[in-house]
Motif scaffolding. Structure first.
Motif, PDB file in Angstrom:
ATOM      1  N   ARG A  18       2.244 -30.180  16.749  1.00  0.00           N
ATOM      2  CA  ARG A  18       2.517 -30.865  18.006  1.00  0.00           C
ATOM      3  C   ARG A  18       3.942 -30.567  18.457  1.00  0.00           C
ATOM      4  NH1 ARG A  18      -0.296 -36.163  19.186  1.00  0.00           N
ATOM      5  NH2 ARG A  18       1.683 -36.631  20.193  1.00  0.00           N
ATOM      6  N   ILE A  51       4.535 -28.238  30.510  1.00  0.00           N
ATOM      7  CA  ILE A  51       3.705 -29.035  29.612  1.00  0.00           C
ATOM      8  C   ILE A  51       4.044 -30.504  29.839  1.00  0.00           C
ATOM      9  CG2 ILE A  51       3.129 -29.496  27.201  1.00  0.00           C
ATOM     10  CD1 ILE A  51       2.360 -26.692  28.196  1.00  0.00           C
ATOM     11  N   LYS A  53       2.013 -33.044  28.100  1.00  0.00           N
ATOM     12  CA  LYS A  53       1.381 -33.807  27.025  1.00  0.00           C
ATOM     13  C   LYS A  53       2.111 -33.532  25.710  1.00  0.00           C
ATOM     14  CE  LYS A  53      -3.228 -34.192  28.894  1.00  0.00           C
ATOM     15  NZ  LYS A  53      -4.655 -34.047  28.623  1.00  0.00           N
ATOM     16  N   SER A  55       1.012 -33.964  22.874  1.00  0.00           N
ATOM     17  CA  SER A  55       0.074 -33.472  21.868  1.00  0.00           C
ATOM     18  C   SER A  55      -0.167 -31.964  21.969  1.00  0.00           C
ATOM     19  CB  SER A  55      -1.260 -34.206  21.999  1.00  0.00           C
ATOM     20  OG  SER A  55      -1.834 -33.946  23.263  1.00  0.00           O
ATOM     21  N   HIS A  56       0.490 -31.295  22.912  1.00  0.00           N
ATOM     22  CA  HIS A  56       0.342 -29.844  23.047  1.00  0.00           C
ATOM     23  C   HIS A  56       0.832 -29.175  21.766  1.00  0.00           C
ATOM     24  CE1 HIS A  56       0.031 -26.064  25.276  1.00  0.00           C
ATOM     25  NE2 HIS A  56       1.137 -25.704  24.634  1.00  0.00           N
ATOM     26  N   ASN A  57       0.098 -28.191  21.301  1.00  0.00           N
ATOM     27  CA  ASN A  57       0.452 -27.501  20.058  1.00  0.00           C
ATOM     28  C   ASN A  57       1.325 -26.288  20.336  1.00  0.00           C
ATOM     29  OD1 ASN A  57      -0.962 -29.208  18.326  1.00  0.00           O
ATOM     30  ND2 ASN A  57      -2.871 -28.120  18.679  1.00  0.00           N
TER      31      ASN A  57
END
Length: 134
Positions: A18, A51, A53, A55-57
């Motif tokens: 993350r 980005i 979020k 939780s973006h990887n």
């Protein structure tokens, strides 16, 4: 040496992390919630894409662009960490690609001596008035 992956955890999950957690582990932010706030505020770009979020990887080789204090940081992910360790360990997680800025020039007449003298002040006033008259 990393532990072997268990059958319930695919190897693909190990290759990404993350973005908020990575920024915290790399010690760009003091808390994970601060790094998540930066991401959800829309102030982070991963490989040029905005980005929003947390939780973006991120994976190895991704380029992150974000503001930190008054500097725009450009960082390339060099490794994914397992923990938030000391600063020396955190510095191995990334490659800093931030362009170096030129130092800010000093004011005229000060030359690093502190406050200008009375003579310097008069000269500054004369320079300013001559510019206004032109």
């Amino acid at each position: 040496m990393s532990a072997p992956s268990s059958p319930d955890q695919p190897t693909e999950a190990r290759a990404k992390l993350r973005v908020d957690k990575w920024l915290w582990q790399a010690r760009f932010f003091k808390t994970r919630s601060l790094s998540a706030k930066l991401v959800t505020g829309g102030h982070l770009r991963v490989n040029g894409q905005k980005i929003s979020k947390a939780s973006h990887n991120v994976a190895l080789g991704d380029v992150l662009t974000f503001p930190q204090a008054r500097v725009i940081r450009v960082i390339k992910v060099a490794a994914l960490g397992d923990r938030r360790g000391p600063a020396t360990e955190a510095q191995t997680l990334y490659e800093d690609m931030t362009p170096k800025e030129d130092p800010v020039p000093r004011g005229p007449g000060s030359d690093g001596k502190g406050r200008p003298t009375k003579r310097d002040r008069r000269n500054l006033d004369l320079m300013r008035t001559s510019r206004l008259e032109e």
